[in-house]
Design a protein around this motif. Sequence first.
Motif, PDB file in Angstrom:
ATOM      1  N   MET A 196      29.125  23.997  -2.468  1.00  0.00           N
ATOM      2  CA  MET A 196      29.503  23.545  -1.281  1.00  0.00           C
ATOM      3  C   MET A 196      30.716  24.247  -0.663  1.00  0.00           C
ATOM      4  SD  MET A 196      28.461  19.385  -1.575  1.00  0.00           S
ATOM      5  CE  MET A 196      28.238  19.142   0.082  1.00  0.00           C
ATOM      6  N   MET A 197      31.546  24.612  -1.349  1.00  0.00           N
ATOM      7  CA  MET A 197      32.883  25.410  -0.943  1.00  0.00           C
ATOM      8  C   MET A 197      32.347  26.811  -0.304  1.00  0.00           C
ATOM      9  SD  MET A 197      35.528  24.304  -3.566  1.00  0.00           S
ATOM     10  CE  MET A 197      37.108  25.262  -3.207  1.00  0.00           C
ATOM     11  N   ILE A 198      31.482  27.449  -1.404  1.00  0.00           N
ATOM     12  CA  ILE A 198      31.021  29.019  -0.971  1.00  0.00           C
ATOM     13  C   ILE A 198      30.187  28.884   0.147  1.00  0.00           C
ATOM     14  CG2 ILE A 198      29.424  30.702  -1.769  1.00  0.00           C
ATOM     15  CD1 ILE A 198      30.638  30.084  -4.494  1.00  0.00           C
ATOM     16  N   GLY A 199      29.289  27.756   0.547  1.00  0.00           N
ATOM     17  CA  GLY A 199      28.709  27.689   1.844  1.00  0.00           C
ATOM     18  C   GLY A 199      29.610  27.776   2.882  1.00  0.00           C
ATOM     19  N   ALA A 200      30.542  26.842   2.645  1.00  0.00           N
ATOM     20  CA  ALA A 200      31.499  26.910   3.800  1.00  0.00           C
ATOM     21  C   ALA A 200      32.407  28.028   4.267  1.00  0.00           C
ATOM     22  CB  ALA A 200      32.555  25.474   3.444  1.00  0.00           C
ATOM     23  N   VAL A 201      32.858  28.544   3.063  1.00  0.00           N
ATOM     24  CA  VAL A 201      33.519  29.793   3.159  1.00  0.00           C
ATOM     25  C   VAL A 201      32.657  30.844   3.867  1.00  0.00           C
ATOM     26  CG1 VAL A 201      34.591  31.784   1.778  1.00  0.00           C
ATOM     27  CG2 VAL A 201      35.111  29.435   1.174  1.00  0.00           C
ATOM     28  N   LEU A 202      31.739  31.187   3.251  1.00  0.00           N
ATOM     29  CA  LEU A 202      30.807  32.292   3.702  1.00  0.00           C
ATOM     30  C   LEU A 202      30.424  32.086   5.349  1.00  0.00           C
ATOM     31  CD1 LEU A 202      28.575  33.343   0.780  1.00  0.00           C
ATOM     32  CD2 LEU A 202      30.780  34.581   1.696  1.00  0.00           C
ATOM     33  N   ALA A 203      30.418  30.914   5.749  1.00  0.00           N
ATOM     34  CA  ALA A 203      30.174  30.474   7.189  1.00  0.00           C
ATOM     35  C   ALA A 203      31.395  30.620   8.083  1.00  0.00           C
ATOM     36  CB  ALA A 203      29.452  28.979   7.192  1.00  0.00           C
ATOM     37  N   GLY A 204      32.346  30.983   7.451  1.00  0.00           N
ATOM     38  CA  GLY A 204      33.725  30.872   8.195  1.00  0.00           C
ATOM     39  C   GLY A 204      34.457  29.551   8.470  1.00  0.00           C
ATOM     40  N   ALA A 205      34.172  28.499   7.760  1.00  0.00           N
ATOM     41  CA  ALA A 205      34.886  27.221   8.058  1.00  0.00           C
ATOM     42  C   ALA A 205      36.485  27.352   7.899  1.00  0.00           C
ATOM     43  CB  ALA A 205      34.319  26.357   6.949  1.00  0.00           C
ATOM     44  N   SER A 206      37.069  26.333   8.221  1.00  0.00           N
ATOM     45  CA  SER A 206      38.605  26.482   8.151  1.00  0.00           C
ATOM     46  C   SER A 206      38.834  25.929   6.696  1.00  0.00           C
ATOM     47  CB  SER A 206      39.049  25.460   9.364  1.00  0.00           C
ATOM     48  OG  SER A 206      38.994  24.078   8.840  1.00  0.00           O
ATOM     49  N   GLU A 207      40.224  26.226   6.430  1.00  0.00           N
ATOM     50  CA  GLU A 207      40.689  25.788   5.212  1.00  0.00           C
ATOM     51  C   GLU A 207      40.625  24.081   4.861  1.00  0.00           C
ATOM     52  OE1 GLU A 207      41.905  27.404   2.452  1.00  0.00           O
ATOM     53  OE2 GLU A 207      41.324  29.099   3.522  1.00  0.00           O
ATOM     54  N   GLU A 208      40.929  23.538   6.153  1.00  0.00           N
ATOM     55  CA  GLU A 208      40.674  22.020   5.967  1.00  0.00           C
ATOM     56  C   GLU A 208      39.259  21.603   5.698  1.00  0.00           C
ATOM     57  OE1 GLU A 208      41.403  18.155   5.433  1.00  0.00           O
ATOM     58  OE2 GLU A 208      42.772  19.713   5.691  1.00  0.00           O
ATOM     59  N   GLU A 209      38.317  22.380   6.456  1.00  0.00           N
ATOM     60  CA  GLU A 209      37.056  21.890   6.103  1.00  0.00           C
ATOM     61  C   GLU A 209      36.385  22.417   4.885  1.00  0.00           C
ATOM     62  OE1 GLU A 209      35.344  22.635  10.611  1.00  0.00           O
ATOM     63  OE2 GLU A 209      35.779  24.433   9.392  1.00  0.00           O
ATOM     64  N   ILE A 210      37.071  23.263   4.297  1.00  0.00           N
ATOM     65  CA  ILE A 210      36.613  23.768   2.890  1.00  0.00           C
ATOM     66  C   ILE A 210      37.047  22.800   1.924  1.00  0.00           C
ATOM     67  CG2 ILE A 210      36.966  25.477   0.950  1.00  0.00           C
ATOM     68  CD1 ILE A 210      37.347  27.563   3.408  1.00  0.00           C
ATOM     69  N   LYS A 211      38.344  22.160   2.122  1.00  0.00           N
ATOM     70  CA  LYS A 211      38.927  21.181   1.584  1.00  0.00           C
ATOM     71  C   LYS A 211      37.930  19.740   1.370  1.00  0.00           C
ATOM     72  CE  LYS A 211      43.688  22.428   1.292  1.00  0.00           C
ATOM     73  NZ  LYS A 211      44.974  22.179   2.032  1.00  0.00           N
ATOM     74  N   GLN A 212      37.536  19.607   2.606  1.00  0.00           N
ATOM     75  CA  GLN A 212      36.616  18.377   2.796  1.00  0.00           C
ATOM     76  C   GLN A 212      35.379  18.520   2.050  1.00  0.00           C
ATOM     77  OE1 GLN A 212      38.897  16.251   3.651  1.00  0.00           O
ATOM     78  NE2 GLN A 212      37.516  15.359   5.207  1.00  0.00           N
ATOM     79  N   ALA A 213      34.856  19.756   2.181  1.00  0.00           N
ATOM     80  CA  ALA A 213      33.668  20.155   1.244  1.00  0.00           C
ATOM     81  C   ALA A 213      33.836  20.045  -0.043  1.00  0.00           C
ATOM     82  CB  ALA A 213      33.224  21.764   1.697  1.00  0.00           C
ATOM     83  N   GLU A 214      34.944  20.505  -0.652  1.00  0.00           N
ATOM     84  CA  GLU A 214      35.115  20.406  -2.330  1.00  0.00           C
ATOM     85  C   GLU A 214      35.153  18.916  -2.630  1.00  0.00           C
ATOM     86  OE1 GLU A 214      38.290  22.031  -5.348  1.00  0.00           O
ATOM     87  OE2 GLU A 214      39.155  21.611  -3.408  1.00  0.00           O
ATOM     88  N   LYS A 215      35.973  17.826  -1.528  1.00  0.00           N
ATOM     89  CA  LYS A 215      35.969  16.419  -1.949  1.00  0.00           C
ATOM     90  C   LYS A 215      34.543  15.738  -1.991  1.00  0.00           C
ATOM     91  CE  LYS A 215      40.433  15.600   0.188  1.00  0.00           C
ATOM     92  NZ  LYS A 215      41.069  14.857   1.424  1.00  0.00           N
ATOM     93  N   ILE A 216      33.822  15.957  -0.791  1.00  0.00           N
ATOM     94  CA  ILE A 216      32.455  15.580  -1.166  1.00  0.00           C
ATOM     95  C   ILE A 216      31.486  16.107  -2.167  1.00  0.00           C
ATOM     96  CG2 ILE A 216      29.690  15.861   0.424  1.00  0.00           C
ATOM     97  CD1 ILE A 216      31.844  16.688   2.829  1.00  0.00           C
ATOM     98  N   ALA A 217      31.696  17.197  -2.478  1.00  0.00           N
ATOM     99  CA  ALA A 217      31.209  17.796  -3.802  1.00  0.00           C
ATOM    100  C   ALA A 217      31.555  17.105  -5.057  1.00  0.00           C
ATOM    101  CB  ALA A 217      31.092  19.419  -3.890  1.00  0.00           C
ATOM    102  N   ALA A 218      32.881  16.973  -5.265  1.00  0.00           N
ATOM    103  CA  ALA A 218      33.662  16.118  -6.419  1.00  0.00           C
ATOM    104  C   ALA A 218      32.879  14.790  -6.364  1.00  0.00           C
ATOM    105  CB  ALA A 218      35.072  16.201  -6.167  1.00  0.00           C
ATOM    106  N   LYS A 219      32.941  14.101  -5.410  1.00  0.00           N
ATOM    107  CA  LYS A 219      32.323  12.822  -5.537  1.00  0.00           C
ATOM    108  C   LYS A 219      30.806  12.723  -5.712  1.00  0.00           C
ATOM    109  CE  LYS A 219      36.177  10.387  -2.860  1.00  0.00           C
ATOM    110  NZ  LYS A 219      36.509   9.585  -4.191  1.00  0.00           N
ATOM    111  N   THR A 220      30.187  13.637  -5.112  1.00  0.00           N
ATOM    112  CA  THR A 220      28.790  13.681  -5.464  1.00  0.00           C
ATOM    113  C   THR A 220      28.496  13.986  -6.940  1.00  0.00           C
ATOM    114  OG1 THR A 220      28.220  14.393  -3.292  1.00  0.00           O
ATOM    115  CG2 THR A 220      26.731  15.080  -4.743  1.00  0.00           C
ATOM    116  N   GLY A 221      29.137  15.260  -7.384  1.00  0.00           N
ATOM    117  CA  GLY A 221      29.116  15.530  -8.692  1.00  0.00           C
ATOM    118  C   GLY A 221      29.495  14.489  -9.759  1.00  0.00           C
TER     119      GLY A 221
END
Length: 301
Positions: A196-221
């Motif tokens: 989820m982080m790589i998807g956000a990074v390669l699309a040009g998401a902000s640092e805060e958005e990348i952190k949110q993606a990481e949190k979503i993924a952590a809870k999902t995992g």
Amino acid sequence: MDSEQMKFEKAREAKVKEIEEILQAYLPKKEGFQKIIMEAMEYSLMAGGKRIRPMLMQEMYHLFGGKEKLIYPFMAAIEMIHTYSLVHDDLPAIDNDDYRRGRKTTHVVYGEDMGILAGDALLNYAFETAATAFADFPEDSLLIGKAMGILAKKAGVYGMIGGQVTDVRETGHKLSREKLDFIYALKTGALIESSMMIGAVLAGASEEEIKQAEKIAAKTGFAFQVQDDILDVTSTSETLGKPVHSDEKNEKTTYVTLVGIEEAKKIVERESEEAIRILETLPGEKGYLTWLLEELIHREK
């Protein structure tokens, strides 16, 4: 099944088909004296499955506006890394499983030696594959470099391998909740976070958005792994496509042994609700991704 559910089911089928085509396109040609290892790699990688990680990566990429094929080599790479981890997990020295996804495991078909080497080959080839993005999309080199760093760290000693090491070392020992959480966060959560982080990074998401993606993924995992614990006790080998009660056989502490099935179910519910709540704070169309997370976490197999 209502019309929206049917729409999302059909969308998932189409997305899995697309991912299968991407994986096939990036596999090495089966030739040369080492041809057997390419055959074992393909046997392992193309064994079916839900293709969760590349799908989550692509959905997050689209959520933040990514439109090009820049994501493709990373989708293939994450699935190669995930597959190598399964090939090695199944080996006699670790879980000693003969079946995966309803068919014989790689080491049973090709021998233990080729099982080890097929896993090694998939891991190495994953980075070879991801690195092709530099030549194909040179204008995105900084984003690709950042994505490569995430891919490496989340797969390594501070990610999945770190979780596996702790899991293997502690098999047969009664674990504290803190240590079990550590294993789940790294062994299962890290690759989903990477996706989820790589998807956000390669699309040009902000640092805060990348952190949110990481949190979503952590809870999902985490919820995904606890659900896996539940299914290991409540499901059947036919439904799961792999042996059940393997945690019990290997004397592993799980959330079922730690807190019981009912409490484990509550934890799955709580973590999944929190993941979706954070997802709702992000921009873009999230209907399919929200449905997908719920389906993955509450799956029956």
